[in-house]
Write a protein that holds these residues in place. Structure first.
Motif, PDB file in Angstrom:
ATOM      1  N   PRO A  93       0.788  -1.231   0.000  1.00 18.74           N
ATOM      2  CA  PRO A  93       0.000   0.000   0.000  1.00 18.74           C
ATOM      3  C   PRO A  93       0.822   1.285   0.000  1.00 18.74           C
ATOM      4  O   PRO A  93       0.251   2.374  -0.049  1.00 18.74           O
ATOM      5  N   VAL A  94       2.168   1.174   0.072  1.00 18.71           N
ATOM      6  CA  VAL A  94       3.018   2.335   0.333  1.00 18.71           C
ATOM      7  C   VAL A  94       4.072   2.484  -0.766  1.00 18.71           C
ATOM      8  O   VAL A  94       4.613   1.491  -1.253  1.00 18.71           O
ATOM      9  N   ARG A  95       4.356   3.724  -1.125  1.00 13.85           N
ATOM     10  CA  ARG A  95       5.429   4.030  -2.074  1.00 13.85           C
ATOM     11  C   ARG A  95       6.625   4.600  -1.321  1.00 13.85           C
ATOM     12  O   ARG A  95       6.473   5.508  -0.491  1.00 13.85           O
ATOM     13  N   ARG A  96       7.821   4.083  -1.614  1.00 10.21           N
ATOM     14  CA  ARG A  96       9.035   4.605  -0.988  1.00 10.21           C
ATOM     15  C   ARG A  96       9.333   6.021  -1.460  1.00 10.21           C
ATOM     16  O   ARG A  96       9.056   6.374  -2.606  1.00 10.21           O
ATOM     17  N   ASN A  97       9.948   6.823  -0.576  1.00 10.91           N
ATOM     18  CA  ASN A  97      10.343   8.178  -0.976  1.00 10.91           C
ATOM     19  C   ASN A  97      11.808   8.480  -0.684  1.00 10.91           C
ATOM     20  O   ASN A  97      12.240   9.624  -0.802  1.00 10.91           O
ATOM     21  N   ASP A  98      12.596   7.445  -0.295  1.00 12.33           N
ATOM     22  CA  ASP A  98      14.029   7.643  -0.142  1.00 12.33           C
ATOM     23  C   ASP A  98      14.660   7.714  -1.533  1.00 12.33           C
ATOM     24  O   ASP A  98      14.079   7.233  -2.510  1.00 12.33           O
ATOM     25  N   PRO A  99      15.840   8.315  -1.668  1.00 10.50           N
ATOM     26  CA  PRO A  99      16.432   8.498  -2.996  1.00 10.50           C
ATOM     27  C   PRO A  99      16.564   7.216  -3.810  1.00 10.50           C
ATOM     28  O   PRO A  99      16.244   7.197  -5.006  1.00 10.50           O
ATOM     29  N   ILE A 149       0.198   5.147  -1.043  1.00  9.81           N
ATOM     30  CA  ILE A 149       0.387   6.208  -0.057  1.00  9.81           C
ATOM     31  C   ILE A 149       1.880   6.491   0.079  1.00  9.81           C
ATOM     32  O   ILE A 149       2.672   5.563   0.263  1.00  9.81           O
ATOM     33  N   ASP A 150       2.267   7.760  -0.020  1.00 12.90           N
ATOM     34  CA  ASP A 150       3.666   8.126   0.136  1.00 12.90           C
ATOM     35  C   ASP A 150       4.090   7.878   1.574  1.00 12.90           C
ATOM     36  O   ASP A 150       3.414   8.304   2.511  1.00 12.90           O
ATOM     37  N   GLU A 151       5.229   7.197   1.770  1.00 15.12           N
ATOM     38  CA  GLU A 151       5.603   6.786   3.114  1.00 15.12           C
ATOM     39  C   GLU A 151       5.883   7.957   4.049  1.00 15.12           C
ATOM     40  O   GLU A 151       5.741   7.831   5.261  1.00 15.12           O
TER      41      GLU A 151
END
Length: 210
Positions: A36-42, A73-75
């Protein structure tokens, strides 16, 4: 059984319970994995398309249906928005009778948020689900005071170990420390040694109804 794994990141389904998902699917149970979540780290942003493809390929290899949140959902918004995560996962939680998800004490905060959303969605007075918490290498054991204590073992045959390691091979960008296929095989052997079998995965029982 209707089995659902709710995971925070692509590859957590493999590391946490991949062998068990393969065994349950082989035994005829319906298995789904929800991301359900999208990673946002580089690194996660740079490789997201590749990671999502690997996730779908991994689930298929383990005999599971891959479900990707729509929208993801953006983490970075999870700590303040666990209720949004809860709402996204709830339809699949209601479908399932057996759920695997993260140990809430993991060093990774996103793991904790996903676990918290499952906890809220499985409050027993609303819906009774069996819930099992898995460990994730380089997260569960990384806190100041690691507290994961398994009380459920899932024995695995050599073919399930192979399936799990092959599924992890799809995630070459994520190999580090205990996350390589070889490291996962060693961990399963160690967990199997606990109970005198070839290999195993371990869990902590969060909810169980007989």
């Amino acid at each position: 059984m209707k089995v659902l794994a709710v995971v925070a990141h692509p590859d957590d389904e493999v590391i946490g319970c991949g062998g068990t998902l393969a065994r349950l699917s082989e035994s005829g149970h319906e298995v789904r994995v929800l991301l359900p979540v999208r990673r946002n780290d580089p690194r996660g942003v740079a490789h997201w398309a590749e990671l999502e493809r690997a996730f779908r390929r991994s689930c298929t290899h383990l005999g599971a249906e891959a479900l990707v949140g729509d929208p993801l959902i953006d983490e970075k918004s999870l700590e303040a928005g666990v209720h949004h995560l809860h709402d996204l996962i709830l339809p699949e939680v209601e479908w399932a009778d057996t759920i695997f998800t993260h140990w809430p004490g993991d060093c990774n905060q996103v793991h904790g948020s996903v676990s918290r959303a499952v906890e809220i969605a499985t409050r027993p007075f609303r819906r009774r689900k069996n819930v099992y918490l898995f460990e994730v290498s380089t997260s569960t054991e990384q806190g100041f005071f690691p507290s994961f204590v398994p009380n459920m073992w899932s024995p695995l045959e050599a073919r399930h170990v192979t399936q799990k390691c092959e599924a992890m091979s799809f995630y070459a960008t994520e190999w580090a420390g205990g996350r390589t296929p070889e490291a996962l095989a060693r961990r399963m052997q160690t967990r199997g040694d606990d109970i005198g079998v070839h290999a195993a995965e371990t869990f902590n029982i969060a909810r169980f109804f007989l």
